[in-house]
Design a protein around this motif. Structure first.
Motif, mmCIF file in Angstrom:
data_model
loop_
_atom_site.group_PDB
_atom_site.id
_atom_site.type_symbol
_atom_site.label_atom_id
_atom_site.label_comp_id
_atom_site.label_asym_id
_atom_site.label_seq_id
_atom_site.Cartn_x
_atom_site.Cartn_y
_atom_site.Cartn_z
ATOM 1 N N LEU A 157 -18.500 -6.189 -0.262
ATOM 2 C CA LEU A 157 -17.045 -5.271 -0.455
ATOM 3 C C LEU A 157 -16.648 -4.850 -1.540
ATOM 4 N N ASP A 158 -15.943 -3.785 -1.395
ATOM 5 C CA ASP A 158 -15.179 -3.277 -2.720
ATOM 6 C C ASP A 158 -13.731 -3.418 -2.918
ATOM 7 N N SER A 159 -13.054 -3.598 -1.595
ATOM 8 C CA SER A 159 -11.616 -3.699 -1.685
ATOM 9 C C SER A 159 -10.988 -5.204 -0.995
ATOM 10 N N PHE A 170 -6.065 0.853 2.207
ATOM 11 C CA PHE A 170 -6.490 -0.398 2.055
ATOM 12 C C PHE A 170 -8.049 -0.210 1.690
ATOM 13 N N ASN A 171 -8.589 0.558 2.474
ATOM 14 C CA ASN A 171 -10.321 0.922 2.447
ATOM 15 C C ASN A 171 -10.472 1.847 1.455
ATOM 16 N N SER A 172 -11.576 1.827 0.960
ATOM 17 C CA SER A 172 -12.375 3.216 0.247
ATOM 18 C C SER A 172 -13.011 3.811 1.492
ATOM 19 N N ILE A 173 -13.376 5.065 1.368
ATOM 20 C CA ILE A 173 -13.735 6.015 2.517
ATOM 21 C C ILE A 173 -15.001 5.074 3.197
ATOM 22 N N ALA A 185 0.781 -1.052 -0.002
ATOM 23 C CA ALA A 185 0.016 0.018 -0.056
ATOM 24 C C ALA A 185 0.917 1.144 0.125
ATOM 25 N N ALA A 186 1.824 1.118 0.790
ATOM 26 C CA ALA A 186 2.880 2.355 0.681
ATOM 27 C C ALA A 186 3.518 2.738 -0.803
#
Ligand SMILES: C[S@@+](CC[C@H](N)C(=O)[O-])C[C@H]1O[C@@H](n2cnc3c(N)ncnc32)[C@H](O)[C@@H]1O
Length: 255
Positions: free
Chosen positions: A180-182, A157-160, A150-151
């Motif tokens: 889930l979207d992610s 990791f997650n959307s808002i 991720a970095a």
């Protein structure tokens, strides 16, 4: 009493070591080494580099043993992991019993974080419960490969406000979970992402993240699936092994 430290060393770059991990390294008298497969030499070398770089004014030794391998291609995956862990436990117990003196401190240097798809903690619990060895153990967290991924892609990791899931690819093969979207996907030996081409997904992929061999790709899955598939085959051929993971997100980039 013998003390065992389970130290998360991060997922490749020695700079991922935390101050707590460095302090723990400097408590240990010996380090257990038991990597396996084609990556073995490289992974053992990295652990030795970490010790050499971070341990100051202290004598320590390495204790190496064979790491058992999981029997592959069997229908009962869970059973094969349970069997593997029993075999590993025997090796751990042999090393603790034969190679450690009473009062010494030994350390396992666990890739990434010990809590994520790694059996060391379960095995230590079983050893302690067995009562065959007088041990006390501590766990030092590390930077997981997912945090490193991720970095490097500069993403969350997650959307808002949404949940996300971490999954081994063998579960993803059963379908993208509803609601889930992610998804953060690990342990993919089968190019499972290719099942989701044509569904408007975005992929953030990385191999050997944090190491000098790192390769990253990000973009619409429809455009990248074939390229990543070819890259994975070429990298596996070049290095003899591959360690990669990815985030799949429904509905395009960002989040
Ligand atoms: C057995 S799991 C261990 C995970 C580890 N405990 C962690 O915290 O990342 C191994 C999987 O982690 C992922 N992985 C580990 N290191 C990686 C790296 N440097 N780059 C990309 N993926 C990695 C791959 O999906 C690999 O199949």
């Amino acid at each position: 009493m013998k003390t065992i430290l389970i130290i998360g060393i991060g997922a490749g770059d020695p700079d991922y070591l935390t101050v707590q991990a460095i302090n723990a390294l400097n408590r240990a008298d010996l380090f257990f080494l038991m990597d396996k497969g084609n990556a073995k030499e490289k992974l053992i070398a990295l652990r030795k580099i970490i010790c050499d770089r971070f341990i100051k004014d202290r004598n320590y030794r390495f204790v190496e043993d064979q790491c058992p391998e999981r029997v592959r291609g069997v229908a009962d995956y869970h059973g094969s992991v349970v069997d593997l862990n029993e075999d590993k436990q025997q090796v751990f117990e042999r090393m603790i019993g034969d190679q450690m003196a009473d009062g010494e401190c030994g350390a396992f240097l666990v890739w990434g974080d010990p809590a994520l798809y790694d059996s060391t903690l379960r095995i230590m619990e079983d050893i302690q419960r067995s009562g065959r060895h007088q041990i006390d153990y501590d766990v030092i967290p590390g930077i997981t490969s997912l945090q490193a991924l991720a970095a490097r892609h500069k993403i969350c990791f997650n959307s808002i406000g949404q949940a996300f899931q971490v999954t081994p690819a063998r579960r993803l093969a059963e379908g993208f979970p509803a609601g889930l979207d992610s998804l953060m996907v690990m342990l993919d030996a089968q190019d499972t992402y290719t099942q989701f081409v044509g569904q408007g997904m975005h992929i953030y992929w990385g191999a050997y993240v944090g190491t000098e061999d790192e390769v990253l790709r990000a973009g619409p899955l429809d455009e990248l699936a074939q390229e990543i598939r070819d890259l994975r085959a070429a990298l596996r051929e070049q290095h003899g092994w591959i360690m990669d993971s990815y985030l799949l997100r429904r509905g395009g980039a960002g989040g």
